[in-house]
Motif scaffolding. Structure first.
Motif, short mmCIF file in Angstrom:
data_model
loop_
_atom_site.label_atom_id
_atom_site.label_comp_id
_atom_site.label_asym_id
_atom_site.label_seq_id
_atom_site.Cartn_x
_atom_site.Cartn_y
_atom_site.Cartn_z
N GLY A 108 4.68 -7.52 7.05
CA GLY A 108 3.61 -6.99 7.67
C GLY A 108 3.64 -5.62 8.16
O GLY A 108 2.64 -4.57 8.09
N ILE A 109 4.61 -5.43 9.22
CA ILE A 109 4.76 -4.06 9.85
C ILE A 109 5.13 -3.12 8.83
O ILE A 109 4.88 -1.96 8.80
CB ILE A 109 5.80 -4.35 11.04
N ALA A 110 6.29 -3.55 8.05
CA ALA A 110 6.57 -2.48 6.92
C ALA A 110 5.35 -1.96 6.16
O ALA A 110 5.23 -0.79 5.72
CB ALA A 110 7.70 -2.97 6.17
N VAL A 111 4.47 -3.03 5.70
CA VAL A 111 3.36 -2.61 4.99
C VAL A 111 2.46 -1.57 5.74
O VAL A 111 1.95 -0.45 5.27
CB VAL A 111 2.35 -3.71 4.38
N LEU A 112 2.28 -1.96 7.02
CA LEU A 112 1.37 -1.31 8.01
C LEU A 112 1.74 0.33 7.90
O LEU A 112 1.02 1.05 7.70
CB LEU A 112 1.65 -1.83 9.38
#
Length: 490
Positions: free
Chosen positions: A208-212
């Protein structure tokens, strides 16, 4: 004997004009995405506190979400005859009030990211000068110098900005491509690997953080529609430029992040990225030093500065045109709708944007806010939330527009309804990822992060309730002065 009389439409709206082609608009938009800045900043964040070697998948997911969004965006483009981007699309699909809210969010989001970049480039210039033995000066001085140059270019015709951005963008992409090729041909430290695309790898840590942070790297991609009036053939140029911008940005980020995994090793890349975040290393410049030598590192450092400059210039042009469009509707003072007689630019809107940026930067400077965490981090957070609101509103507008106008939809059911529905779902999930990890974006406390995260939502409410508009402004079709032969009365 006849006499020639020039007739003008009293309510005639002023428009910009130009001869930008697909390549020129893509340059403007990709420059706003600041590829080198994202690689040097967002990528270490995605790897260090995200999912490590699986970060390339984050960029792929972000690219797919925005590519699906672009399908509906492009499908509706022929029916939006003004250069207002999201504002104009929402106006067509959802009506006046929501469009006023979106206009306010856009102004806040783009102003925020522009101010954030001013803080970043001020710090970066000072850091570079000190690295080479120069004096240490307050970062606001360097930010102000850059701001003056941006103001000069923004005041003139858009073609000049496009040329400047084209050169800067070509240089920064070229050096990264060279590094990518060197790493691929030398197979990095552990050989070419497909580990980043292994589900066991990219789901480890926080995808999720990578997508963010991947989504943050796309801010400004939709600005293709803002240059509609300055495009050579908007009906063809805008769709082509939109798809090209998403594909170029997404592929460039995904491939480059994979190359950095190859260079540093799948097992070591997260630790290396974390060292960058701790200030003990610089993944981008260190990789340039290993692959290109010390001179390559120096060149990369300079190009990082030009990348930041290209980014802030692009956002300046975007904001000036948003203000120009709102002024044409009576939402903002009419003087902002003036077109320079020689440069054919929204010169007064550009000047107002310059003054706004100076005022906000002055507040940060007076209170001694850190240029990276305080200025860039917090402003990037506000801009990211704003971007999600803009994307979601536009997707819903596309769905509503074609649902109300089935004759325009025709047989293109997927493009007009299915794709924007899928995009809306992806954007909602992305917004949740952004908000649930917002403290990582801003680098501040919960209270500060909550305050910053609410700003775009408050802006939407203020715009929807208090922004006013000339009810007939959007109905006026601007025409050039008409020369008619009028016989004098006897």
């Amino acid at each position: 004997m006849s006499q020639k009389i020039t007739l003008h439409t009293p309510s005639e709206k002023k428009r910009l004009n130009g001869q930008l082609g697909t390549v020129g608009i893509v340059f403007m938009v990709v420059a706003a995405a600041a590829p080198l800045t994202v690689i040097g900043g967002n990528m270490p964040l995605a790897m260090g506190i995200g999912n490590g070697a699986g970060a390339p998948v984050g960029f792929i997911i972000a690219s797919l979400v925005l590519l699906i969004f672009s399908v509906g965006f492009v499908q509706m483009t022929p029916y939006v005859d003004e250069a207002g981007a999201f504002f104009s699309y929402v106006r067509k699909g959802l009506g006046r009030r929501p469009s006023m809210g979106v206009a306010a969010v856009a102004l806040v989001a783009y102003t925020a990211i522009q101010v954030g970049i001013y803080g970043y480039i001020g710090w970066a210039i000072d850091d570079t000068i000190r690295f080479y033995g120069g004096p240490s000066l307050p970062w606001p001085l360097y930010s102000l110098l850059v701001l003056i140059i941006v103001a000069f270019l923004g005041y003139r015709h858009i073609d000049l900005s496009a040329k400047v951005l084209g050169v800067a963008l070509a240089l920064e992409i070229s050096i990264v491509v060279i590094i990518n090729l060197i790493v691929v041909f030398t197979a990095g430290t552990e050989g070419l690997t497909a580990e980043p695309f292994n589900p066991a790898v990219f789901t480890e840590g926080s995808l999720g953080i990578a997508v963010l942070f991947s989504l943050t790297g796309f801010i400004g991609f939709e600005a293709t529609a803002i240059f509609r009036d300055e495009a050579r053939n908007p009906e063809k140029t805008i769709p082509r430029a939109t798809y090209a911008a998403v594909l170029v940005i997404g592929l460039f980020y995904a491939i480059t992040s994979w190359v950095f995994v190859v260079q540093h090793g799948a097992d070591n890349v997260q630790a290396t990225a974390q060292e960058t975040l701790d200030g003990n290393a610089n993944m981008l410049l260190d990789t340039a030093a290993v692959t290109l030598g010390s001179m390559g590192r120096d060149i990369m450092n300079v190009l990082l500065l030009t990348s930041l400059f290209a980014c802030v210039l692009s956002f300046h042009n975007v904001i000036a045109r948003y203000q120009f469009m709102l002024a044409s509707r009576g939402t903002l003072p009419r003087m902002l709708n003036d077109v320079h007689p020689r440069h054919l630019s929204p010169h007064k809107s550009s000047l107002v944007q310059t003054i706004t940026a100076i005022a906000i930067l002055a507040i940060f400077a007076i209170f001694g806010v850190d240029p990276l965490v305080g200025v860039f981090g917090s402003m990037a957070g506000v801009a990211t939330v704003g971007m999600m609101i803009l994307l979601l509103s536009t997707s819903v507008a596309v769905i509503t527009f074609f649902a109300k106008n089935p004759i325009l939809r025709g047989r293109k059911f997927f493009r007009s309804l299915v794709a924007p529905t899928l995009a809306s779902a992806g954007i909602v999930i992305s917004l949740w990822l952004v908000l649930s990890n917002f403290m990582l974006v801003t680098g501040g406390s919960f209270a500060i992060s909550l305050f910053l995260g609410l700003i775009p939502f408050v802006a939407f409410g203020i715009g929807a309730v208090f922004f006013k508009e000339d009810e007939h402004a959007h109905e006026v079709v601007p025409q050039p002065p008409v020369e008619e032969e009028v016989e004098p009365s006897v």
